[in-house]
Design a protein around this motif. Structure first.
Motif: not given
Length: 281
Positions: A51, A53, A81, A83, A100, A102, A125
Motif C-alpha cells: 500500500g 506509493s 499507485q 497512497n 489509493m 491507481y 488497506l
C-alpha cells in the motif's frame, strides 16, 4: 496547512530571485499560484510494504479491482499507485483525503485521448495484495516497458497556471521565476505543462462526444465553441509522469503523460472519465 505553505513558498521564491518588494508580482502569485505535490524517486521497490506509493512494477490491489486488460486480452501497463494518506497535504480542497489511486496505461498512440484506466479505492488497506498480470495475458508493448519499480516520497511545489497575458508577463519579465513555477512534472495537481495544443479543450471535446472537432474546432458553431471553451476550464491536472531514466521509462521523444480530471468528478471521487495526453517535442 497547505495554504500556509503556499504563501510562505511564494515569499521565499520572491526572495530567492531578488523580487521581494515587487507588489504587483506578489499579488499575482498570491491570487493564482497553485500547489502541486511532486514525487521523488526513493529506493527501488522490494515489495516488503503493502500500500505504499510506487511507480511502475506491480500494484497492490483490493479484491474489487482487477488488473485491467484490453478487449484483445492484453494487460494494461501499471504506472503508479498513490497512497493519499502519505501526502504532506492535499493539492486542493476538492481532492479525496484518503485511499489509493491507481494509474494504468494502454497503447500510447495516438498522443491524444490515450488509452488508460484510473481506479480509486477508499476501503480497508489491509485488504490489498500484491497483484500479478492476469494468467495467460501479456502486457501491451512489454518489450518497450521494462520499467524498474521505485518507491517514492512527496514534496510540495509551487505551480502557476496559464493565465494568458498575465502568464506572458511573468515569463517575459521574470524568466527564472517562470521556469521555477512551470517546470513541475511527476506530480499530483498543479498547472498544465503542455506546450502544444489545448489539452483541457481536448479533454472536454473527447468526453462530451465532440471528438470529431479535436483538430478543427473552427468548424464548430460559435455557441458550441463558447460552451466548449468554458467547459474546458473545469478540467485540471490529476497526475503527470515524465520520462524517468532511473525507471527506464521514456514516452516517445522524452515526453510525459498528463492525466486530467473534471473538477466535479475529482470532488466526488469518480475516476472513470479521466483524459490522458502524451506531450512530446
Amino acid at each position: 496547512m497547505r495554504e500556509n505553505w503556499r504563501k510562505q513558498a511564494i515569499i521565499e521564491a520572491l526572495k530567492e530571485f531578488d523580487l521581494a518588494g515587487k507588489k504587483e508580482l506578489e499579488t499575482l502569485l498570491m491570487e493564482h499560484a497553485q500547489v502541486s505535490l511532486q514525487f521523488e524517486l526513493d529506493c527501488k521497490e522490494n515489495y516488503e510494504r503493502v500500500g505504499n506509493s510506487r511507480i511502475a512494477g506491480r500494484p497492490d490491489l483490493p479484491p474489487s479491482i482487477e488488473w485491467p486488460c484490453t478487449e484483445d486480452g492484453e494487460a494494461y501497463t501499471f504506472l503508479a499507485q498513490i497512497n493519499l494518506s502519505e501526502l504532506p497535504f492535499l493539492p486542493a480542497d476538492n481532492w479525496p483525503s484518503s485511499g489509493m489511486l491507481y494509474f494504468f496505461l494502454g497503447l500510447d498512440e495516438p498522443a491524444y485521448d490515450v488509452e488508460h484506466q484510473v481506479f480509486y479505492y477508499d476501503g480497508d488497506l489491509t485488504h490489498l495484495t500484491l497483484a500479478s498480470l492476469p494468467e495467460g495475458t501479456e502486457e501491451i508493448n512489454a518489450e518497450e516497458r521494462d520499467f524498474i519499480s521505485h518507491q517514492v516520497t512527496w514534496q510540495p511545489h509551487l505551480s502557476f497556471p496559464d493565465l494568458g497575458e498575465a502568464s506572458e508577463m511573468l515569463f517575459e519579465e521574470y524568466e527564472d521565476l517562470d521556469t521555477e513555477l512551470s517546470g513541475v512534472s511527476d506530480a499530483l495537481g498543479g498547472g498544465l505543462q503542455t506546450w502544444a495544443g489545448e489539452t483541457q479543450l481536448d479533454a472536454y471535446l473527447c468526453r462530451n462526444g465532440l471528438g470529431d472537432f479535436l483538430f478543427n474546432t473552427y468548424e464548430m458553431p460559435k455557441k458550441l465553441q463558447q460552451e466548449a471553451r468554458q467547459g474546458a476550464q473545469n478540467w485540471q491536472v490529476l497526475f503527470s509522469l515524465s520520462s524517468l531514466r532511473e525507471v527506464n521509462m521514456c514516452w516517445w521523444d522524452a515526453g510525459y503523460l498528463e492525466f486530467l480530471v473534471h473538477v466535479e468528478d475529482l470532488k466526488e471521487g469518480r475516476f472513470a472519465n479521466t483524459y490522458l495526453n502524451l506531450a512530446t517535442s
